[in-house]
Design an enzyme around this catalytic site. Structure first.
Site, PDB file in Angstrom:
ATOM      1  N   HIS A   1      17.895 -20.682  11.685  1.00 43.99           N
ATOM      2  CA  HIS A   1      17.283 -19.911  12.768  1.00 43.99           C
ATOM      3  C   HIS A   1      18.359 -19.296  13.665  1.00 43.99           C
ATOM      4  CE1 HIS A   1      14.142 -23.093  11.918  1.00 43.99           C
ATOM      5  NE2 HIS A   1      13.552 -21.960  11.590  1.00 43.99           N
TER       6      HIS A   1
ATOM      7  N   SER B   1       8.379 -17.651   9.618  1.00 42.09           N
ATOM      8  CA  SER B   1       8.743 -16.534   8.753  1.00 42.09           C
ATOM      9  C   SER B   1      10.192 -16.137   9.035  1.00 42.09           C
ATOM     10  CB  SER B   1       7.804 -15.360   8.999  1.00 42.09           C
ATOM     11  OG  SER B   1       6.481 -15.685   8.617  1.00 42.09           O
ATOM     12  N   GLY B   2      10.712 -15.260   8.194  1.00 37.39           N
ATOM     13  CA  GLY B   2      12.101 -14.856   8.316  1.00 37.39           C
ATOM     14  C   GLY B   2      13.013 -15.527   7.314  1.00 37.39           C
ATOM     15  N   HIS B   3      12.440 -16.437   6.482  1.00 38.27           N
ATOM     16  CA  HIS B   3      13.233 -17.179   5.495  1.00 38.27           C
ATOM     17  C   HIS B   3      12.869 -16.776   4.069  1.00 38.27           C
ATOM     18  CE1 HIS B   3      14.468 -19.541   8.872  1.00 38.27           C
ATOM     19  NE2 HIS B   3      13.260 -20.043   9.056  1.00 38.27           N
TER      20      HIS B   3
ATOM     21  N   ASP C   1       7.370 -27.903  13.689  1.00 42.02           N
ATOM     22  CA  ASP C   1       6.729 -28.162  12.405  1.00 42.02           C
ATOM     23  C   ASP C   1       6.170 -29.581  12.365  1.00 42.02           C
ATOM     24  OD1 ASP C   1       7.408 -25.634  11.611  1.00 42.02           O
ATOM     25  OD2 ASP C   1       9.036 -26.244  10.298  1.00 42.02           O
TER      26      ASP C   1
END
Length: 332
Positions: free
Chosen positions: A220, A56-58, A111
């Site tokens: 990131h 998350s964060g994107h 990932d």
């Protein structure tokens, strides 16, 4: 120090997903037990489920692209962290079609590991699973980086093309071949004048001197191998786009799809100015700009920066890209 608006440490992502699903209840559903988002409706012609995910964060990547014409499911991990393989397995099982499920994976070690484990579990369950790896980041294209290029802004373009193809009834092998081809025809480069703020501390992930840019920053907050002075935006865009074209080497008749992407706190005013500079530069290089996107599509929390992505297309890819789509973050 910048404090995020959150209920408490560790609550930001699940709270956001719950709110996201309620805000877009006509399009998506949220499974709070396993933390994934699924589409309420997909084309009846689709035989392969499409799934992507990552830290998350994107936002709006990836949950924002769940819906008709794009993803069947998204698995958001914690901030800048891979989703768990259990999460990926259960979401894949939920959306797999009669011809299986396709994973669209950004090239990060976590990932790759978790999607790989999930794929093995799916095989044990008798569900066919393919993978398309997105590795478009030009700044990490180095023999010294064992993991290879990072997956960044091109992910959303790959998801859109594959969504259009999946809606035609294309099978798993065809989607893997197409996705691999279009991913190989994409490159991205990102710059930032200020890092994102880390939610736990409220401090910036790194500091830059005034007037300096991190040239080749990761989504990131990965530092680039160099900084450069913040020259006029036209000069900056020319350097960035020139590097992308040198890597892709499109032919004179190859149409391009361009993404001018904000990383979190660059204004629309600036992004459209950047796109204008990009268009002028491509005109001087006699490159055909066939399609374009401008806005926040793949962010890095509140990073003060932007990325440029170029995809070399062809008429078939353009047809898939132009196919109808209805998701929370993209619809036409």
């Amino acid at each position: 120090m910048t404090r995020y608006f959150e209920s408490g440490t560790g609550e930001l992502v699940p709270d956001a997903l719950s709110g996201f699903a309620r805000a877009h209840a006509d399009l998506v559903e949220y499974d709070p037990a396993d933390g994934y988002i699924t589409a309420r409706r997909t084309a009846p012609t689709r035989t392969v489920g499409l799934l992507s995910g990552g830290g998350s964060g994107h936002e709006p990547l990836h949950a924002g692209y769940v819906g008709t014409g794009m993803l069947d499911a998204a698995c958001p991990g914690r901030l800048f962290a891979s989703p768990h393989n259990r999460q990926i397995f259960r979401a894949s099982r939920a959306v797999a079609g009669p011809n299986g499920v396709l994973h669209i994976v950004k090239n990060y070690t976590g990932d790759r590991i978790n999607f790989g484990i999930a794929a093995e579990r799916l095989a044990d369950a008798g569900i066919a699973c393919g993978r398309v790896l997105v590795d478009d980041d030009l700044a990490s294209d180095s023999e010294e980086i064992a993991a290879g290029r990072r997956g960044t802004g091109a992910t959303v373009l790959v998801e859109k093309v594959l969504g259009g193809a999946a809606d035609t009834g294309m099978g798993l092998d065809g989607l893997v071949e197409l996705g691999t081809t279009v991913a190989n025809r994409c490159r991205t480069l990102a710059v930032a004048s200020a890092a994102h703020h880390v939610p736990v501390t409220g401090e910036r992930a790194f500091e830059l001197p005034s007037g300096e840019l991190e040239y080749g920053v990761g989504i990131h907050g990965e530092r680039a191998d160099r900084t450069r002075s913040q020259k006029q935006v036209g000069v900056l865009v020319e350097d960035m786009a020139g590097a992308l074209l040198d890597a892709l080497r499109p032919g004179p008749d190859d149409p391009l799809i361009a993404l001018v992407n904000g990383l979190g706190s660059v204004t629309s005013l600036e992004l459209y100015g950047i796109f204008g500079e990009l268009g002028r530069f491509l005109d001087t290089r006699r490159v055909q700009l066939a399609r374009s996107l401008v806005g926040d599509y793949v962010t890095a929390l509140d990073m003060r920066g932007f990325s440029l992505t170029l995809m070399v297309a062809d008429p078939t890819v353009l047809d898939f890209y132009d196919a109808p789509v209805r998701t929370p973050a993209w619809r036409w």
